[in-house]
Design a protein around this motif. Structure first.
Motif, PDB file in Angstrom:
ATOM      1  N   THR A  15      33.052  18.480  10.670  1.00  0.00           N
ATOM      2  CA  THR A  15      31.726  17.974  10.279  1.00  0.00           C
ATOM      3  C   THR A  15      30.649  19.036  10.483  1.00  0.00           C
ATOM      4  O   THR A  15      29.822  19.287   9.592  1.00  0.00           O
ATOM      5  N   ILE A  16      30.659  19.696  11.634  1.00  0.00           N
ATOM      6  CA  ILE A  16      29.641  20.720  11.897  1.00  0.00           C
ATOM      7  C   ILE A  16      29.841  21.919  10.965  1.00  0.00           C
ATOM      8  O   ILE A  16      28.862  22.479  10.445  1.00  0.00           O
ATOM      9  N   ARG A  17      31.081  22.307  10.711  1.00  0.00           N
ATOM     10  CA  ARG A  17      31.341  23.411   9.783  1.00  0.00           C
ATOM     11  C   ARG A  17      30.829  23.069   8.392  1.00  0.00           C
ATOM     12  O   ARG A  17      30.267  23.914   7.700  1.00  0.00           O
ATOM     13  N   ARG A  18      31.061  21.857   7.972  1.00  0.00           N
ATOM     14  CA  ARG A  18      30.702  21.454   6.602  1.00  0.00           C
ATOM     15  C   ARG A  18      29.193  21.494   6.390  1.00  0.00           C
ATOM     16  O   ARG A  18      28.710  21.905   5.336  1.00  0.00           O
ATOM     17  N   TYR A  19      28.440  21.054   7.378  1.00  0.00           N
ATOM     18  CA  TYR A  19      26.981  20.980   7.235  1.00  0.00           C
ATOM     19  C   TYR A  19      26.271  22.243   7.726  1.00  0.00           C
ATOM     20  O   TYR A  19      25.081  22.404   7.470  1.00  0.00           O
ATOM     21  N   GLY A  20      26.976  23.090   8.439  1.00  0.00           N
ATOM     22  CA  GLY A  20      26.367  24.322   8.941  1.00  0.00           C
ATOM     23  C   GLY A  20      25.723  24.145  10.295  1.00  0.00           C
ATOM     24  O   GLY A  20      26.036  24.847  11.242  1.00  0.00           O
ATOM     25  N   SER A  21      24.809  23.201  10.399  1.00  0.00           N
ATOM     26  CA  SER A  21      24.182  22.876  11.679  1.00  0.00           C
ATOM     27  C   SER A  21      23.665  21.445  11.621  1.00  0.00           C
ATOM     28  O   SER A  21      23.213  20.981  10.566  1.00  0.00           O
ATOM     29  N   LEU A  22      23.719  20.761  12.756  1.00  0.00           N
ATOM     30  CA  LEU A  22      23.320  19.354  12.827  1.00  0.00           C
ATOM     31  C   LEU A  22      22.698  19.060  14.187  1.00  0.00           C
ATOM     32  O   LEU A  22      23.126  19.618  15.204  1.00  0.00           O
ATOM     33  N   THR A  23      21.705  18.177  14.181  1.00  0.00           N
ATOM     34  CA  THR A  23      21.170  17.688  15.444  1.00  0.00           C
ATOM     35  C   THR A  23      22.105  16.610  15.990  1.00  0.00           C
ATOM     36  O   THR A  23      22.997  16.115  15.290  1.00  0.00           O
ATOM     37  N   ARG A  24      21.890  16.233  17.251  1.00  0.00           N
ATOM     38  CA  ARG A  24      22.697  15.151  17.847  1.00  0.00           C
ATOM     39  C   ARG A  24      22.532  13.859  17.062  1.00  0.00           C
ATOM     40  O   ARG A  24      23.495  13.128  16.839  1.00  0.00           O
ATOM     41  N   ASP A  25      21.313  13.559  16.614  1.00  0.00           N
ATOM     42  CA  ASP A  25      21.090  12.327  15.848  1.00  0.00           C
ATOM     43  C   ASP A  25      21.848  12.354  14.527  1.00  0.00           C
ATOM     44  O   ASP A  25      22.420  11.341  14.108  1.00  0.00           O
ATOM     45  N   GLU A  26      21.862  13.520  13.870  1.00  0.00           N
ATOM     46  CA  GLU A  26      22.572  13.637  12.595  1.00  0.00           C
ATOM     47  C   GLU A  26      24.084  13.499  12.793  1.00  0.00           C
ATOM     48  O   GLU A  26      24.770  12.842  12.002  1.00  0.00           O
ATOM     49  N   THR A  68      15.602  24.488  17.423  1.00  0.00           N
ATOM     50  CA  THR A  68      15.734  23.365  16.485  1.00  0.00           C
ATOM     51  C   THR A  68      16.568  22.223  17.054  1.00  0.00           C
ATOM     52  O   THR A  68      16.640  21.149  16.451  1.00  0.00           O
ATOM     53  N   PHE A  69      17.217  22.458  18.203  1.00  0.00           N
ATOM     54  CA  PHE A  69      18.136  21.488  18.814  1.00  0.00           C
ATOM     55  C   PHE A  69      19.271  21.099  17.861  1.00  0.00           C
ATOM     56  O   PHE A  69      19.752  19.967  17.884  1.00  0.00           O
ATOM     57  N   GLU A  70      19.672  22.063  17.015  1.00  0.00           N
ATOM     58  CA  GLU A  70      20.783  21.847  16.105  1.00  0.00           C
ATOM     59  C   GLU A  70      22.036  22.524  16.661  1.00  0.00           C
ATOM     60  O   GLU A  70      21.958  23.625  17.218  1.00  0.00           O
ATOM     61  N   TYR A  71      23.172  21.862  16.475  1.00  0.00           N
ATOM     62  CA  TYR A  71      24.444  22.402  16.930  1.00  0.00           C
ATOM     63  C   TYR A  71      25.132  23.107  15.769  1.00  0.00           C
ATOM     64  O   TYR A  71      25.102  22.639  14.632  1.00  0.00           O
ATOM     65  N   TYR A  72      25.737  24.243  16.073  1.00  0.00           N
ATOM     66  CA  TYR A  72      26.432  25.036  15.053  1.00  0.00           C
ATOM     67  C   TYR A  72      27.656  25.674  15.692  1.00  0.00           C
ATOM     68  O   TYR A  72      27.796  25.699  16.933  1.00  0.00           O
ATOM     69  N   ILE A  73      28.557  26.209  14.863  1.00  0.00           N
ATOM     70  CA  ILE A  73      29.773  26.844  15.368  1.00  0.00           C
ATOM     71  C   ILE A  73      29.587  28.349  15.370  1.00  0.00           C
ATOM     72  O   ILE A  73      29.262  28.947  14.343  1.00  0.00           O
ATOM     73  N   GLU A  74      29.776  28.930  16.537  1.00  0.00           N
ATOM     74  CA  GLU A  74      29.616  30.375  16.703  1.00  0.00           C
ATOM     75  C   GLU A  74      30.696  31.111  15.912  1.00  0.00           C
ATOM     76  O   GLU A  74      31.867  30.738  15.931  1.00  0.00           O
ATOM     77  N   GLN A  75      30.296  32.156  15.211  1.00  0.00           N
ATOM     78  CA  GLN A  75      31.236  32.929  14.401  1.00  0.00           C
ATOM     79  C   GLN A  75      32.109  33.815  15.290  1.00  0.00           C
ATOM     80  O   GLN A  75      31.654  34.344  16.290  1.00  0.00           O
ATOM     81  N   SER A  76      33.394  33.966  14.873  1.00  0.00           N
ATOM     82  CA  SER A  76      34.303  34.870  15.572  1.00  0.00           C
ATOM     83  C   SER A  76      34.730  35.957  14.595  1.00  0.00           C
ATOM     84  O   SER A  76      34.201  36.042  13.488  1.00  0.00           O
ATOM     85  N   ASN A  77      35.718  36.792  14.974  1.00  0.00           N
ATOM     86  CA  ASN A  77      36.128  37.854  14.065  1.00  0.00           C
ATOM     87  C   ASN A  77      36.802  37.269  12.820  1.00  0.00           C
ATOM     88  O   ASN A  77      37.332  36.161  12.838  1.00  0.00           O
ATOM     89  N   ASP A  78      36.793  38.035  11.728  1.00  0.00           N
ATOM     90  CA  ASP A  78      37.208  37.526  10.419  1.00  0.00           C
ATOM     91  C   ASP A  78      38.644  37.033  10.405  1.00  0.00           C
ATOM     92  O   ASP A  78      38.949  35.991   9.823  1.00  0.00           O
ATOM     93  N   HIS A  79      39.575  37.776  11.050  1.00  0.00           N
ATOM     94  CA  HIS A  79      40.983  37.374  11.013  1.00  0.00           C
ATOM     95  C   HIS A  79      41.192  36.078  11.785  1.00  0.00           C
ATOM     96  O   HIS A  79      41.841  35.149  11.299  1.00  0.00           O
ATOM     97  N   TYR A  80      40.624  36.010  13.001  1.00  0.00           N
ATOM     98  CA  TYR A  80      40.762  34.786  13.792  1.00  0.00           C
ATOM     99  C   TYR A  80      40.124  33.614  13.064  1.00  0.00           C
ATOM    100  O   TYR A  80      40.659  32.502  13.047  1.00  0.00           O
ATOM    101  N   GLU A  81      39.004  33.887  12.417  1.00  0.00           N
ATOM    102  CA  GLU A  81      38.307  32.838  11.657  1.00  0.00           C
ATOM    103  C   GLU A  81      39.187  32.315  10.531  1.00  0.00           C
ATOM    104  O   GLU A  81      39.272  31.100  10.302  1.00  0.00           O
ATOM    105  N   SER A  82      39.885  33.202   9.816  1.00  0.00           N
ATOM    106  CA  SER A  82      40.718  32.755   8.696  1.00  0.00           C
ATOM    107  C   SER A  82      41.903  31.933   9.188  1.00  0.00           C
ATOM    108  O   SER A  82      42.283  30.943   8.566  1.00  0.00           O
TER     109      SER A  82
END
Length: 226
Positions: A15-26, A68-82
């Motif tokens: 869900t967080i990946r799909r939206y990019g960033s979300l608040t707790r309420d969202e 912004t109090f939005e939650y997002y997923i921290e990026q990692s290296n490209d290979h681990y990410e894939s």
């Protein structure tokens, strides 16, 4: 219960990946529409528990932007990410299909034969650095090659089939084997080391699929008209 928890972790990551960033309420509004909520909001304490478990299990950090109090997923290296994207996509699809029993007759999937039997033992071989021994049934021969001993270097999926590449101990040559052509696979008690100068990504960077060639790479320019 453990399986249900795993599904909840996957839902939160996806869900967080799909939206990019979300608040707790969202996140809460989306959670209440999910099959895991029973119509109830996600308690703050439970959210933080899930967040910590996701970091521990998947090495994925859900961070909060303090402005912004939005939650997002921290990026990692490209290979681990894939790799993580593939794992999470597979798990997300599995979760989705588990909730789709009533429309099973309308879903058609492609068979991935090699993932069922020998993927787990190959992963164990890579993790524990223990050689694999197996019989191999090539596409081009009727009789199998017996008792191949392989020191796996990496796994690769291509056209819905898994392949393992590593050093054939008897021939002292790097070779690639399709997991769905194996039989009688076991782990050996000895331990091996991948050479320090071996770079898996560089090895197949200029290859197509699982065809590895040490020949010179040619750069080709194609000119076309309009």
């Amino acid at each position: 219960m453990a399986r249900d928890l795993f599904s909840r972790y996957i839902w939160l990551i996806d869900t967080i990946r799909r939206y990019g960033s979300l608040t707790r309420d969202e996140i809460n509004r989306l959670w209440m529409k999910s099959p895991y909520s029973n119509g109830e909001p996600l308690p703050r304490r439970t959210f933080y528990t899930y967040r910590n478990a996701i970091e521990e299990l998947f090495k994925i950090n859900i961070e909060c932007n303090p402005s912004t109090f939005e939650y997002y997923i921290e990026q990692s290296n490209d290979h681990y990410e894939s790799v993580m994207n593939w794992l999470l996509n597979s798990a997300s699809i599995g979760n989705l299909l588990n909730d789709a029993h009533d429309i099973a007759d309308s879903i058609f999937l492609e068979n991935v034969p090699s993932a069922r039997e020998f993927l787990s033992i190959t992963v164990d071989s890579l993790k524990e650095h223990r050689p694999m021994k197996f019989d191999y049934h090539p596409y081009t021969r009727l009789n199998p090659t017996r008792d191949i001993v392989l020191e796996p270097y990496f796994l690769k999926i291509f056209k819905q089939r898994w392949y393992v590449t590593g050093r054939n101990v008897k021939e002292d040559v790097i070779k690639t084997y399709a997991l769905d052509r194996m039989s009688e696979a076991t782990l050996l008690p000895s331990v091996y080391e991948v050479p320090e100068d071996f770079d898996a990504e560089a090895y197949f960077r200029d290859s197509y699929g699982i065809i590895f060639d040490e020949g010179e790479v040619k750069h080709v320019a194609v000119r076309t008209d309009s």
